[in-house]
Design an enzyme around this catalytic site. Sequence first.
Site, PDB file in Angstrom:
ATOM      1  N   ARG A 296      -3.384  -0.701   5.331  1.00 14.39           N
ATOM      2  CA  ARG A 296      -3.991  -1.751   4.510  1.00 14.39           C
ATOM      3  C   ARG A 296      -3.084  -2.964   4.299  1.00 14.39           C
ATOM      4  O   ARG A 296      -3.516  -4.105   4.526  1.00 14.39           O
ATOM      5  CB  ARG A 296      -4.401  -1.161   3.146  1.00 14.39           C
ATOM      6  CG  ARG A 296      -5.499  -0.147   3.259  1.00 14.39           C
ATOM      7  CD  ARG A 296      -5.648   0.684   1.988  1.00 14.39           C
ATOM      8  NE  ARG A 296      -4.494   1.546   1.794  1.00 14.39           N
ATOM      9  CZ  ARG A 296      -4.305   2.327   0.732  1.00 14.39           C
ATOM     10  NH1 ARG A 296      -5.208   2.315  -0.235  1.00 14.39           N
ATOM     11  NH2 ARG A 296      -3.231   3.085   0.643  1.00 14.39           N
TER      12      ARG A 296
ATOM     13  N   ASP B 158      -8.116   4.105   1.173  1.00 13.65           N
ATOM     14  CA  ASP B 158      -7.135   4.414   2.202  1.00 13.65           C
ATOM     15  C   ASP B 158      -7.870   4.852   3.476  1.00 13.65           C
ATOM     16  O   ASP B 158      -8.571   5.860   3.462  1.00 13.65           O
ATOM     17  CB  ASP B 158      -6.265   5.559   1.653  1.00 13.65           C
ATOM     18  CG  ASP B 158      -5.137   5.904   2.583  1.00 13.65           C
ATOM     19  OD1 ASP B 158      -5.182   5.491   3.758  1.00 13.65           O
ATOM     20  OD2 ASP B 158      -4.214   6.592   2.119  1.00 13.65           O
TER      21      ASP B 158
ATOM     22  N   CYS C 228       0.865  -1.188   0.000  1.00 12.53           N
ATOM     23  CA  CYS C 228       0.000   0.000   0.000  1.00 12.53           C
ATOM     24  C   CYS C 228       0.896   1.231   0.000  1.00 12.53           C
ATOM     25  O   CYS C 228       2.066   1.137  -0.411  1.00 12.53           O
ATOM     26  CB  CYS C 228      -0.990  -0.032   1.163  1.00 12.53           C
ATOM     27  SG  CYS C 228      -0.228  -0.035   2.801  1.00 12.53           S
TER      28      CYS C 228
HETATM   29  P1  4NP Z   1      -1.775   2.798   4.122  1.00 10.73           P
HETATM   30  O1  4NP Z   1      -2.395   4.148   4.724  1.00 10.73           O
HETATM   31  O2  4NP Z   1      -1.228   3.135   2.742  1.00 10.73           O
HETATM   32  O3  4NP Z   1      -2.948   1.878   4.050  1.00 10.73           O
HETATM   33  O4  4NP Z   1      -0.701   2.364   5.092  1.00 10.73           O
HETATM   34  C1  4NP Z   1      -1.702   5.354   4.793  1.00 10.73           C
HETATM   35  C2  4NP Z   1      -0.925   5.620   5.894  1.00 10.73           C
HETATM   36  C3  4NP Z   1      -0.266   6.840   5.999  1.00 10.73           C
HETATM   37  C4  4NP Z   1      -0.384   7.766   4.981  1.00 10.73           C
HETATM   38  C5  4NP Z   1      -1.156   7.493   3.879  1.00 10.73           C
HETATM   39  C6  4NP Z   1      -1.810   6.265   3.787  1.00 10.73           C
HETATM   40  N1  4NP Z   1       0.274   9.022   5.081  1.00 10.73           N
HETATM   41  O5  4NP Z   1       0.103   9.860   4.178  1.00 10.73           O
HETATM   42  O6  4NP Z   1       1.011   9.265   6.046  1.00 10.73           O
END
Ligand code: 4NP
Length: 152
Positions: free
Chosen positions: A14, A126, A8
């Site tokens: 995710r 997300d 991800c």
């Molecule tokens: P992930 O979620 O891609 O599902 O781990 C996110 C976690 C942090 C961020 C974006 C998406 N961020 O911009 O910090």
Amino acid sequence: MKKILFICLGNICRSPAAEGIFKKLIKEGGLESQIQCDSSGTSGYHQGQPSDSRMREAAFERGYSLESLSRPFVKEDFENFDLLIVMDQSNYKNVLAKAETPEDVKKIQMMLGYCTIHEGINEVPDPYYNDRFDYVMDLLEDSCNGLLKSLT
Ligand code: 4NP
């Protein structure tokens, strides 16, 4: 041995949840000697950090423990894994940009392509800013079950 990498953006919501769910399915099926999995993120923003506490809580409520620490996706992952499973189109583009051969490209798959219950949706949203952690768990449990069936 089949090696699966879930990917991800941050590797704190995710993909570590997919890894935790899939690891439990592997264990329950006694498939540890046949299937392995890991997760990574296309960004290094959260490198070394545990999963988001909201994601861990949503997973814990369904009996999963998320223990991985965030690490960035690297191009060597194309050699080290048989399947690179991404959560959304943006992840797909970022991973595709590091592919060097047609075999690399073939390894990249969309997570929700393995769903059997949640059809007609192709991205795991997300949850970092919208808090839909339970919905993400629904999508990931469905797709992990489908993925396991596709491998066995
Ligand atoms: P992930 O979620 O891609 O599902 O781990 C996110 C976690 C942090 C961020 C974006 C998406 N961020 O911009 O910090």
